[in-house]
Design an enzyme around this catalytic site. Structure first.
Site, mmCIF file in Angstrom:
data_model
loop_
_atom_site.group_PDB
_atom_site.id
_atom_site.type_symbol
_atom_site.label_atom_id
_atom_site.label_comp_id
_atom_site.label_asym_id
_atom_site.label_seq_id
_atom_site.Cartn_x
_atom_site.Cartn_y
_atom_site.Cartn_z
ATOM 1 N N CYS A 1 -19.402 -5.730 4.068
ATOM 2 C CA CYS A 1 -18.768 -4.437 4.323
ATOM 3 C C CYS A 1 -17.491 -4.415 3.491
ATOM 4 C CB CYS A 1 -18.438 -4.337 5.815
ATOM 5 S SG CYS A 1 -17.542 -2.826 6.244
ATOM 6 N N CYS B 1 0.445 4.935 6.868
ATOM 7 C CA CYS B 1 -0.186 4.773 8.196
ATOM 8 C C CYS B 1 0.816 4.085 9.146
ATOM 9 C CB CYS B 1 -1.462 3.963 8.077
ATOM 10 S SG CYS B 1 -2.535 4.555 6.754
ATOM 11 N N CYS C 1 -16.302 -8.648 5.988
ATOM 12 C CA CYS C 1 -15.676 -7.375 5.650
ATOM 13 C C CYS C 1 -14.508 -7.635 4.710
ATOM 14 C CB CYS C 1 -15.191 -6.707 6.940
ATOM 15 S SG CYS C 1 -14.472 -5.092 6.614
ATOM 16 N N ARG D 1 -17.898 -2.304 17.780
ATOM 17 C CA ARG D 1 -17.178 -3.545 17.472
ATOM 18 C C ARG D 1 -15.828 -3.599 18.162
ATOM 19 N NH1 ARG D 1 -20.426 -5.536 13.415
ATOM 20 N NH2 ARG D 1 -21.468 -3.872 12.280
ATOM 21 N N CYS E 1 0.546 0.335 10.284
ATOM 22 C CA CYS E 1 0.061 -0.717 9.379
ATOM 23 C C CYS E 1 1.155 -1.564 8.752
ATOM 24 C CB CYS E 1 -0.795 -0.090 8.284
ATOM 25 S SG CYS E 1 -1.587 -1.349 7.256
ATOM 26 N N CYS F 1 0.844 -1.192 0.000
ATOM 27 C CA CYS F 1 0.000 0.000 0.000
ATOM 28 C C CYS F 1 0.886 1.251 0.000
ATOM 29 C CB CYS F 1 -0.905 -0.010 1.238
ATOM 30 S SG CYS F 1 -1.994 1.421 1.287
ATOM 31 N N CYS G 1 -19.345 2.512 8.527
ATOM 32 C CA CYS G 1 -18.601 1.901 9.631
ATOM 33 C C CYS G 1 -17.359 2.756 9.822
ATOM 34 C CB CYS G 1 -18.229 0.471 9.247
ATOM 35 S SG CYS G 1 -17.122 -0.337 10.426
HETATM 36 N N1 SAM Z 1 -6.736 0.633 3.133
HETATM 37 C C1 SAM Z 1 -7.999 0.792 3.728
HETATM 38 C C2 SAM Z 1 -8.029 1.950 4.695
HETATM 39 O O1 SAM Z 1 -7.022 2.254 5.304
HETATM 40 O O2 SAM Z 1 -9.105 2.511 4.875
HETATM 41 C C3 SAM Z 1 -8.537 -0.430 4.426
HETATM 42 C C4 SAM Z 1 -7.672 -1.390 5.138
HETATM 43 S S1 SAM Z 1 -7.034 -0.927 6.739
HETATM 44 C C5 SAM Z 1 -6.039 -2.308 6.990
HETATM 45 C C6 SAM Z 1 -8.408 -0.992 7.859
HETATM 46 C C7 SAM Z 1 -8.208 -0.564 9.306
HETATM 47 O O3 SAM Z 1 -7.498 -1.543 10.026
HETATM 48 C C8 SAM Z 1 -7.427 0.714 9.567
HETATM 49 O O4 SAM Z 1 -8.215 1.855 9.403
HETATM 50 C C9 SAM Z 1 -7.016 0.535 11.028
HETATM 51 O O5 SAM Z 1 -7.969 1.135 11.886
HETATM 52 C C10 SAM Z 1 -7.004 -0.969 11.218
HETATM 53 N N2 SAM Z 1 -5.634 -1.457 11.458
HETATM 54 C C11 SAM Z 1 -4.681 -1.681 10.536
HETATM 55 N N3 SAM Z 1 -3.545 -2.111 11.119
HETATM 56 C C12 SAM Z 1 -3.774 -2.156 12.440
HETATM 57 C C13 SAM Z 1 -2.971 -2.501 13.580
HETATM 58 N N4 SAM Z 1 -1.708 -2.872 13.445
HETATM 59 N N5 SAM Z 1 -3.538 -2.449 14.805
HETATM 60 C C14 SAM Z 1 -4.830 -2.061 14.945
HETATM 61 N N6 SAM Z 1 -5.627 -1.703 13.917
HETATM 62 C C15 SAM Z 1 -5.103 -1.739 12.678
HETATM 63 FE FE1 SF4 Z 2 -2.793 1.252 3.405
HETATM 64 FE FE2 SF4 Z 2 -2.715 0.099 5.804
HETATM 65 FE FE3 SF4 Z 2 -3.083 2.721 5.630
HETATM 66 FE FE4 SF4 Z 2 -5.070 1.056 4.823
HETATM 67 S S1 SF4 Z 2 -4.285 1.291 6.915
HETATM 68 S S2 SF4 Z 2 -4.306 2.871 3.760
HETATM 69 S S3 SF4 Z 2 -3.815 -0.649 4.028
HETATM 70 S S4 SF4 Z 2 -1.234 1.591 4.973
#
Ligand code: SAM
Ligand code: SF4
Length: 336
Positions: A131, A59, A99, A263, A62, A55, A191
């Site tokens: 979702c 973030c 989801c 949730r 992530c 990606c 959501c």
């Molecule tokens: N890329 C899309 C986005 O960011 O909207 C969807 C996928 S992203 C993996 C979905 C959510 O997973 C993120 O908004 C975050 O809140 C949660 N998430 C991702 N990594 C995480 C982590 N290491 N610990 C807790 N929550 C996490």
């Molecule tokens: Fe990409 Fe992870 Fe951020 Fe979603 S949460 S936009 S998958 S880096």
């Protein structure tokens, strides 16, 4: 006590709820929960990572960001048949919501999106709530997802507006709110929630809740994630969030968005059954469960179906069936 639904929450009021003496807070939240929901019912959801890793976003939590060296192996978009098989297995175990997550910055109008639309249609036709969480979305893309039968779109705010830029620099808080607004142009439900443990203050938690609770209508679903510290990411060394904070956050969300599903999402794997029971008492009414112990692929571990069924039995809780999406106001035949 009886509370109504409001959209004019002030920070100070939310902070006062968050800081209520612990047992009193749980009691109040449990009372509100019973006013709006059947407290015996828990919705069990299954997350399918339909496109994993690589990606472009940054973030800081992530595992799927291409900017960090993590254990995630990027994977192309799954075949529709694979997704359907996973959904069938999940449905057989009592899951009522699936989801589908993609590690995209935003949706593009290409053949991959066409495949996702087919996945949405086929899994919806199985009688499941679907979702999607695919990143940023235009109104037209939201309408195409609506036409495919999508029940909900996930787009988390993650933290407060003030703290946001210390976690993510490749998009802004208003980008996030804009996508939520685009989804609201359709009958797809919203959501949106956040993550605890990003180094945020109580004011940041309250600030995020204030933004969510002043959306009109409230998000129908509010995930409360607990940071799963991923080696290789900037947040790998963050301390564990105390369970007391998790319960306070759930209880506060329950009190100010009483009709929404709250949730207990990422990070649940490290909570004991007793800790999870406290979360349910405080108003959480949904969990993510899996057969492969993974929630966001290798990013965040997730308890398995059998362990969860045993816990729900122990607590006298039942899995709730899927909701039907509210009737469409207009039914677009084909939108391209
Ligand atoms: N890329 C899309 C986005 O960011 O909207 C969807 C996928 S992203 C993996 C979905 C959510 O997973 C993120 O908004 C975050 O809140 C949660 N998430 C991702 N990594 C995480 C982590 N290491 N610990 C807790 N929550 C996490
Ligand atoms: Fe990409 Fe992870 Fe951020 Fe979603 S949460 S936009 S998958 S880096």
């Amino acid at each position: 006590m009886s509370v109504g639904i409001r959209y004019d929450w002030q920070k100070a009021e939310i902070q006062a709820i968050y800081n209520t003496p612990f047992l009193e807070l749980i009691y109040q939240a449990a009372s509100v929960h019973r006013q709006y929901h059947d407290s015996k019912k828990i919705q069990v959801c299954k997350l399918i990572s339909i496109k994993t890793g690589a990606c472009p976003e940054d973030c800081g939590y992530c595992a799927q960001s291409s900017r960090y060296q993590t254990e995630v192996k990027p994977q192309a978009l799954l075949e529709k048949e694979t997704v359907i098989k996973i959904a069938q297995k999940a449905k057989a175990t009592g899951v009522s919501r699936v989801c589908m997550g993609a590690a995209w910055r935003e949706v593009r109008d290409n053949s991959q999106f066409d495949t996702v639309l087919e996945m949405v249609k086929d899994v919806t036709d199985m009688g499941l709530e679907v979702c999607c969480t695919l990143g940023m979305l235009t109104t037209n893309q939201a309408k195409r997802l609506e036409a495919a039968g999508l029940y909900a779109y996930n787009h988390n705010l993650d933290t407060s507006e003030e703290h946001y830029s210390t976690i993510i620099t490749t998009r802004t808080y208003s980008d996030r709110l804009n996508t939520i607004d685009n989804v609201r142009q359709t009958n797809v439900t919203v959501c949106s929630g956040g993550i605890l443990g990003l180094g945020e203050s109580v004011e940041d938690r309250v600030g995020m809740l204030e933004t969510l609770a002043n959306l009109h209508p409230h998000p129908e679903s509010v995930p409360i994630n607990i940071l799963s510290q991923v080696p290789g990411t900037p947040l790998e060394n963050q301390p564990d969030v105390p369970i007391w904070d998790v319960v306070r956050m759930i209880a506060t969300a329950r009190m100010i968005m009483p009709n929404s599903d709250v949730r207990l999402s990422a990070g649940r794997a490290r909570l004991s059954q007793v800790e999870q029971a406290l979360c349910f008492m405080a108003g959480a009414n949904s969990i993510f469960s899996s057969d492969d112990n993974q929630m966001l692929t290798v990013t965040t571990p997730c308890p398995d179906y059998d362990a969860d069924r045993e816990m729900l039995n122990l607590l006298g809780l039942e899995m709730r069936p899927p909701h039907q999406r509210p009737e469409k106001l207009t039914t677009p035949a084909v939108i391209s």
